[in-house]
Design a protein around this motif. Structure first.
Motif, PDB file in Angstrom:
ATOM      1  N   ARG A  18       0.896  -1.231   0.043  1.00  0.00           N
ATOM      2  CA  ARG A  18      -0.033   0.143   0.165  1.00  0.00           C
ATOM      3  C   ARG A  18       0.806   1.004   0.097  1.00  0.00           C
ATOM      4  O   ARG A  18       0.770   1.816  -0.869  1.00  0.00           O
ATOM      5  N   CYS A  19       1.526   1.275   1.008  1.00  0.00           N
ATOM      6  CA  CYS A  19       2.453   2.822   0.858  1.00  0.00           C
ATOM      7  C   CYS A  19       3.468   2.598   0.657  1.00  0.00           C
ATOM      8  O   CYS A  19       4.843   3.339   0.968  1.00  0.00           O
TER       9      CYS A  19
ATOM     10  N   CYS B 273       0.984   2.800   8.810  1.00  0.00           N
ATOM     11  CA  CYS B 273      -0.085   2.917   7.035  1.00  0.00           C
ATOM     12  C   CYS B 273      -0.883   4.179   6.208  1.00  0.00           C
ATOM     13  O   CYS B 273      -0.353   4.736   5.417  1.00  0.00           O
ATOM     14  N   ASP B 274      -1.655   3.837   7.060  1.00  0.00           N
ATOM     15  CA  ASP B 274      -3.001   5.279   6.166  1.00  0.00           C
ATOM     16  C   ASP B 274      -2.104   6.648   6.588  1.00  0.00           C
ATOM     17  O   ASP B 274      -1.855   7.072   5.441  1.00  0.00           O
TER      18      ASP B 274
ATOM     19  N   GLN C 101       1.310   6.768   5.932  1.00  0.00           N
ATOM     20  CA  GLN C 101       1.991   7.491   5.157  1.00  0.00           C
ATOM     21  C   GLN C 101       1.358   7.914   3.878  1.00  0.00           C
ATOM     22  O   GLN C 101       2.010   8.448   2.880  1.00  0.00           O
ATOM     23  N   MET C 102       0.175   6.716   3.446  1.00  0.00           N
ATOM     24  CA  MET C 102      -0.428   7.247   2.614  1.00  0.00           C
ATOM     25  C   MET C 102      -1.047   8.715   2.105  1.00  0.00           C
ATOM     26  O   MET C 102      -0.768   8.895   1.095  1.00  0.00           O
TER      27      MET C 102
ATOM     28  N   GLN D 295       1.690  10.899   1.159  1.00  0.00           N
ATOM     29  CA  GLN D 295       2.033  10.666  -0.275  1.00  0.00           C
ATOM     30  C   GLN D 295       0.490  11.167  -1.884  1.00  0.00           C
ATOM     31  O   GLN D 295       1.007  10.516  -2.541  1.00  0.00           O
TER      32      GLN D 295
ATOM     33  N   TRP E 249      -3.189  10.749  -0.967  1.00  0.00           N
ATOM     34  CA  TRP E 249      -4.166   9.924  -0.813  1.00  0.00           C
ATOM     35  C   TRP E 249      -5.350   9.930  -0.216  1.00  0.00           C
ATOM     36  O   TRP E 249      -5.041  10.739   0.895  1.00  0.00           O
TER      37      TRP E 249
END
Lengths: 294, 231, 283
Positions: A246-247, A280-281, A283-284, A287, A289
């Motif tokens: 994902r990330c 993880c969220d 990080q995204m 990016q 997201w």
């Protein structure tokens, strides 16, 4: 929060005397890093073995001003985490978060959040088995004497045997460590990845086992050394080229999932992603997201 | 010899030894009664008499295998001064047995798994001699005792009575003790072997060992005795 | 006059009592009454007022029938049970060492002292060995507790010890359950020697072995004693074993030391009625 704090129960569900008893044992645990301190595990509206040890610690130390994060296997949204969080918020009314940085108390099972914790944060771990000597000495009374005398020879033989029989140390989880150079401690089912992150950590870690009726602690800036040999070192889980699908993170603890679209004939495949879902969220988002995209 | 004659090495004074046999209604037997004698350094002192007159008991009292009932046994030690063998601590007795006093019993008592050569060298090794040197000396002694070389690696338990007794004697002499106590050294020996015993005693005296012998074989040993005591 | 500097163990007034005791205990227990248990208060006087000194390089035998307190005495010295009264002083056989009282040591110090300075060989191997671990693992235990942390070097040391105790080194990783009784005693001896102890305790090590195996184990112990000048305390009910190894002997009965002396004196001129009975029964 949508659910209101009700006054049917005492703040934090258990009564003040019980909370005080837990805190007293926690003080003792902090004073003797790694030493298992017995405590009177109370009945809770959750079965023993479902996180009642960690829950009682949180109930005993939480204040209205705290911000709480509860995770299970790194995930804020797993059933167990949701249930525990709901019980705590309904009986205390504290605000909750999924952001590691924003929380003051993090109750967890099996993981330490990926993000570096600070001095002003407390990590509460739910522990199923407390005594690393259980593997070599099933008699609790004798094991207690062994801890008292730092008689860890037999545990080291266990490590030696594991190297001789398997060619390397073959302990996957519950890796035994020596805390502050004195007591041998079970690291609970956290992965080996997280073991070294307890070493000289900035935060206080409190361990609670409701079924086993024990609490123990690793205070900030305390040495935590895994059992290892000079020629057979402790190793964390890591595969060359590992990456979250994902990330894209390469420096986190990953878990595997089998992905298959329903209603199609494609055979499906394994993917790995960060075990710490909120990290993880985060990080995204960094990016670019948004939640709607998934 | 004048100075040594004036200073004795062993003085037995009014020695009594009795055994209380608790298993036979506490009956008492007293093989040694009011015995006194003096042994001077370098002498061969011979105690003789019929069996059962307490010859061996005296010797064992000196060696402290027996606890004396009363009296004293003064020993002029090289390391410990004048001491009473009846009362000194066991620890000192053990030291003396290693360094100064040798005892040769009437029969060879050894483990049946130890070779003749090892038995011979044991006293030397106990005194701290290194293995090679001890083996060399042990071999020389076995030759002298007329033990055939093909027997050296065998246990003496399989030997004839005479061979066993020669090994037994050799073991007592090899360490060159300051005081040597011999119990019936010529019993069970033929005339040739008896001559070996006489040579051993003669040589021991020559390098200053004091020998106290008890025996009924006065014919063989009296020729070499400096002093005799008949019981 | 004597070389007082070289003692290793000095035991005084060592007593172990199971029960509270009563005023009539003293007059109704002990060798004269043929029992160590008081008929009035049921207190067991397992070991009463034991005292002796053990010197560097010496083997001291402790002989007595079952229930005489010899194993209790051994356990007291091995620090596995706590005495009711008395002192156990230990000192290293070096010139400038200071003596320490093992009885007043705290548990932690005691555990590490025992691991480092004492070696024990039990009659039953399963008491001294963990039958779930390999032979090598068992021998390694004391080394690991003494912070040996290099598997390669640990295995070198185990191999060395196995050769020394006449065990086949290629069987280092074997299950101890596949070893014979005599071999298991050797494994125990190898484990006991691994820390170069200052005192080796041997508790009925050859009882229960057949004669030829018994002889080989005794030969091994004699060789170790001879080569390493090892100080040993040897408990046995077998006078033959005592005779072969010990130069001084203590005789125990009903918790009391009834006689002590040079082994040849004990065997040839026993003083106490019990010792006379023991000697006459054995020979």
């Amino acid at each position: 929060m949508t659910e209101q704090h009700t006054n049917i129960y005492n703040f934090g569900f258990i009564d003040e005397d019980s909370k005080r008893e837990v805190r007293r044992q926690l003080l003792k645990a902090v004073a003797l890093p790694g030493h298992q301190v017995p405590f009177a595990s109370r009945d809770l509206p959750i079965g023993r073995g479902w996180g009642t040890g960690g829950l009682q610690i949180t109930m005993a130390i939480i204040a209205a001003s705290d911000t709480l994060k509860v995770i299970d296997q790194g995930d804020d949204e797993s059933v167990n985490a949701v249930n525990l969080r709901r019980l705590l918020t309904r009986t205390t009314g504290v605000s909750t978060t999924v952001d590691t940085q924003a929380a003051t108390i993090i109750q967890t099972r099996h993981r330490i959040p990926e993000e570096q914790m600070r001095e002003d944060q407390i990590l509460v771990l739910q522990v199923p088995m407390v005594d690393p000597l259980r593997w070599v000495e099933p008699n609790l009374e004798r094991a207690t004497v062994m801890h008292g005398e730092a008689d860890y020879g037999r545990m080291w033989v266990y490590m030696y045997e594991s190297v001789i029989k398997a060619g390397d140390i073959r302990i996957a989880t519950q890796y035994p460590v020596i805390v502050a150079g004195r007591y041998m401690m079970d690291t609970t089912p956290i992965p080996r990845w997280d073991v070294l992150r307890l070493h000289n950590a900035d935060h206080l870690s409190l361990f609670g086992a409701g079924r086993e009726k024990r609490v123990y602690a690793v205070p900030p800036y305390t040495t935590v050394e895994p059992l290892e040999f000079e020629d057979f070192r402790f190793k964390t889980e890591y595969a060359e080229g590992q990456r979250c699908h994902r990330c894209g993170a390469t420096n986190t603890f990953l878990t595997g999932h089998f992905v298959k679209s329903p209603g199609t004939d494609e055979p499906g495949h394994w993917v790995t992603s960060c075990s710490d879902a909120s990290y993880c969220d985060k990080q995204m988002v960094a990016q670019g997201w948004t939640e709607a995209q998934e | 010899m004048v100075t040594s004659m004036t200073t004795p090495i062993v003085e037995v004074r009014d020695l009594n030894k009795s055994f209380v046999l608790h298993l036979i209604d506490g009956r008492t037997i007293s093989p040694v009664q009011s015995m006194s004698f003096t042994v001077f350094p370098g002498q061969h002192f011979l105690i003789w008499g019929r069996s059962g007159v307490g010859k061996t008991s005296v010797l064992k009292c000196i060696y402290r295998t027996y606890i004396s009932t009363s009296g004293s046994i003064l020993y002029h030690s090289a390391h410990h001064g004048v001491i009473d063998m009846t009362t000194i601590p066991e620890r000192v007795v053990l030291q003396l047995r290693e360094q100064e006093i040798g005892y040769c019993s009437q029969f060879l008592k050894v483990l049946p798994r130890v070779s003749a050569l090892d038995i011979m060298t044991e006293p030397l090794r106990r005194m701290g001699m290194d293995k090679e040197q001890a083996r060399e000396q042990g071999s020389a002694w076995l030759t002298r005792l007329r033990i055939a070389p093909h027997l050296w690696q065998a246990s003496p338990v399989t030997f004839s009575g005479g061979e066993q007794q020669r090994i037994n004697l050799g073991r007592a002499f090899i360490g060159k003790p300051r005081l040597l106590l011999l119990d019936e050294p010529t019993a069970s020996l033929d005339s040739g072997s008896k001559q070996i015993v006489l040579d051993l005693i003669h040589d021991a005296k020559a390098h200053g060992t004091t020998v106290v012998t008890v025996s009924h074989d006065i014919d063989t040993l009296s020729t070499l005795a400096d002093q005799q005591l008949a019981l | 006059m004597t070389d007082v500097a070289s003692w290793v163990l000095n035991v005084t007034g060592l007593t172990k009592r199971y029960g509270l005791g009563c005023p009539r205990c003293a007059e109704s227990t002990g060798p004269d009454h043929g029992s160590s248990q008081c008929p009035f208060c049921q207190t067991v006087h397992a070991c009463v007022n034991a005292g002796f000194t053990l010197y560097q390089g010496e083997v001291l035998g402790i002989v007595g029938e079952s229930g005489s307190g010899k194993s209790t005495l051994m356990q007291l010295i091995n620090l596995t049970i706590n005495p009711t009264a008395g002192e156990i002083w230990y000192r290293e056989p070096t010139q400038d060492s200071t003596a320490m009282n093992l009885v007043t040591m705290d548990g932690f110090t005691r555990r590490h002292f025992r691991n480092d300075r004492l070696g024990i060989v039990h009659q039953r191997p399963e008491l001294g060995l963990n039958m779930r671990f390999s032979v090598g693992g068992n021998v390694a235990e004391k080394l690991l507790l003494a912070n040996w942390r290099h598997i390669g070097r640990i295995r070198e040391r185990i191999t060395e010890l196995m050769i020394q105790t006449e065990l086949p080194p290629e069987r280092i990783d074997d299950d101890p359950n596949t070893f014979s009784g005599g071999m298991l005693q050797r494994v125990q001896i190898a484990k006991a020697l691994s820390s170069n102890p200052g005192l080796l305790l041997l508790d009925e090590v050859t009882s229960g072995l057949d004669l030829s195996v018994q002889a080989r184990v005794l030969d091994l112990i004699r060789r170790i004693q001879w080569e390493q000048k090892m100080t040993m305390l040897l408990v046995s009910h077998d006078l033959g074993v005592i005779k072969q190894l010990a130069r001084r002997t203590i005789v125990m009965k009903n918790g009391f030391i009834v006689e002590s002396g040079l082994t040849d004196q004990i065997l040839e001129d026993p003083q106490h009625p019990y010792t006379q009975l023991l000697v006459s029964s054995a020979l």
